[in-house]
Write a protein that holds these residues in place. Structure first.
Motif, PDB file in Angstrom:
ATOM      1  N   GLU A   1     -17.624 -10.697   3.654  1.00 19.96           N
ATOM      2  CA  GLU A   1     -17.526 -11.578   2.163  1.00 19.96           C
ATOM      3  C   GLU A   1     -18.316 -10.769   1.088  1.00 19.96           C
ATOM      4  O   GLU A   1     -19.053 -10.105   1.701  1.00 19.96           O
ATOM      5  N   ILE A   2     -18.194 -11.206  -0.138  1.00 18.02           N
ATOM      6  CA  ILE A   2     -18.732 -10.476  -0.664  1.00 18.02           C
ATOM      7  C   ILE A   2     -19.164 -11.952  -1.902  1.00 18.02           C
ATOM      8  O   ILE A   2     -17.550 -12.623  -2.240  1.00 18.02           O
TER       9      ILE A   2
ATOM     10  N   THR B   1     -21.595  -9.240   3.252  1.00 16.32           N
ATOM     11  CA  THR B   1     -21.932  -9.325   3.892  1.00 16.32           C
ATOM     12  C   THR B   1     -20.760  -9.148   5.728  1.00 16.32           C
ATOM     13  O   THR B   1     -19.630  -8.702   4.904  1.00 16.32           O
ATOM     14  N   TYR B   2     -21.333  -8.792   6.251  1.00 18.66           N
ATOM     15  CA  TYR B   2     -20.028  -7.700   7.027  1.00 18.66           C
ATOM     16  C   TYR B   2     -20.541  -8.468   8.516  1.00 18.66           C
ATOM     17  O   TYR B   2     -21.540  -8.672   9.625  1.00 18.66           O
TER      18      TYR B   2
ATOM     19  N   PHE C   1     -26.330  -6.988   2.360  1.00 19.88           N
ATOM     20  CA  PHE C   1     -26.725  -6.038   1.370  1.00 19.88           C
ATOM     21  C   PHE C   1     -26.482  -5.797   0.635  1.00 19.88           C
ATOM     22  O   PHE C   1     -25.571  -7.097  -0.226  1.00 19.88           O
ATOM     23  N   VAL C   2     -27.200  -6.381  -0.562  1.00 16.35           N
ATOM     24  CA  VAL C   2     -27.243  -6.315  -1.812  1.00 16.35           C
ATOM     25  C   VAL C   2     -27.550  -5.257  -2.967  1.00 16.35           C
ATOM     26  O   VAL C   2     -27.906  -4.188  -2.139  1.00 16.35           O
TER      27      VAL C   2
ATOM     28  N   ALA D   1     -30.642  -4.354   2.690  1.00 17.55           N
ATOM     29  CA  ALA D   1     -30.744  -4.157   3.931  1.00 17.55           C
ATOM     30  C   ALA D   1     -31.308  -5.493   4.778  1.00 17.55           C
ATOM     31  O   ALA D   1     -32.142  -5.370   4.409  1.00 17.55           O
ATOM     32  N   SER D   2     -30.216  -6.730   5.344  1.00 19.69           N
ATOM     33  CA  SER D   2     -31.138  -7.257   5.937  1.00 19.69           C
ATOM     34  C   SER D   2     -29.844  -7.836   7.329  1.00 19.69           C
ATOM     35  O   SER D   2     -28.826  -7.685   7.337  1.00 19.69           O
ATOM     36  N   GLY D   3     -29.981  -8.104   8.854  1.00 22.28           N
ATOM     37  CA  GLY D   3     -29.501  -8.117   9.764  1.00 22.28           C
ATOM     38  C   GLY D   3     -30.233  -9.033  10.114  1.00 22.28           C
ATOM     39  O   GLY D   3     -31.404  -9.468  10.556  1.00 22.28           O
ATOM     40  N   GLY D   4     -29.400 -10.111  10.906  1.00 19.10           N
ATOM     41  CA  GLY D   4     -30.110 -11.105  11.416  1.00 19.10           C
ATOM     42  C   GLY D   4     -28.637 -11.458  13.268  1.00 19.10           C
ATOM     43  O   GLY D   4     -27.577 -11.231  12.970  1.00 19.10           O
TER      44      GLY D   4
END
Length: 95
Positions: free
Chosen positions: A55-56, A66-67, A76-77, A86-89
């Motif tokens: 998604e963009i 978003t991956y 990622f921004v 970058a952030s991951g959840g």
């Protein structure tokens, strides 16, 4: 007759190998995705490292990529052409 046996054997091997190939091509984990993108400084570097995002979202010159991962997602921004954050959840699975 030998040809028929070979044909059946080939179909059996394919039917067993195909599900494994599909699983192997599935999304990486959040940790693996972040590691692959570790040295990506630009949008081109990021896309080369981990492919097109799921998604963009765009807001002027800012993009959020978003991956989806096997255990959550990574975002990622991108400002202009630079990867800035970058952030991951992860999604916790109930036991």
């Amino acid at each position: 007759m030998a040809r028929s046996v070979r044909s059946r054997l080939a179909r059996l091997v394919l039917s067993l190998a195909l599900p494994l190939a599909v699983v192997a091509c599935g999304p990486s984990s959040t940790e693996e995705t972040l590691k692959k993108a570790e040295h990506a400084d630009t949008r081109a570097d990021l896309e080369k490292a981990i492919g097109r995002p799921t998604e963009i979202q765009k807001l002027g010159p800012i993009e959020q990529w978003t991956y989806k991962t096997s255990d959550g997602s990574v975002t990622f921004v991108i400002a202009g052409d630079k990867v800035t954050l970058a952030s991951g959840g992860t999604t916790k699975k109930s036991q």
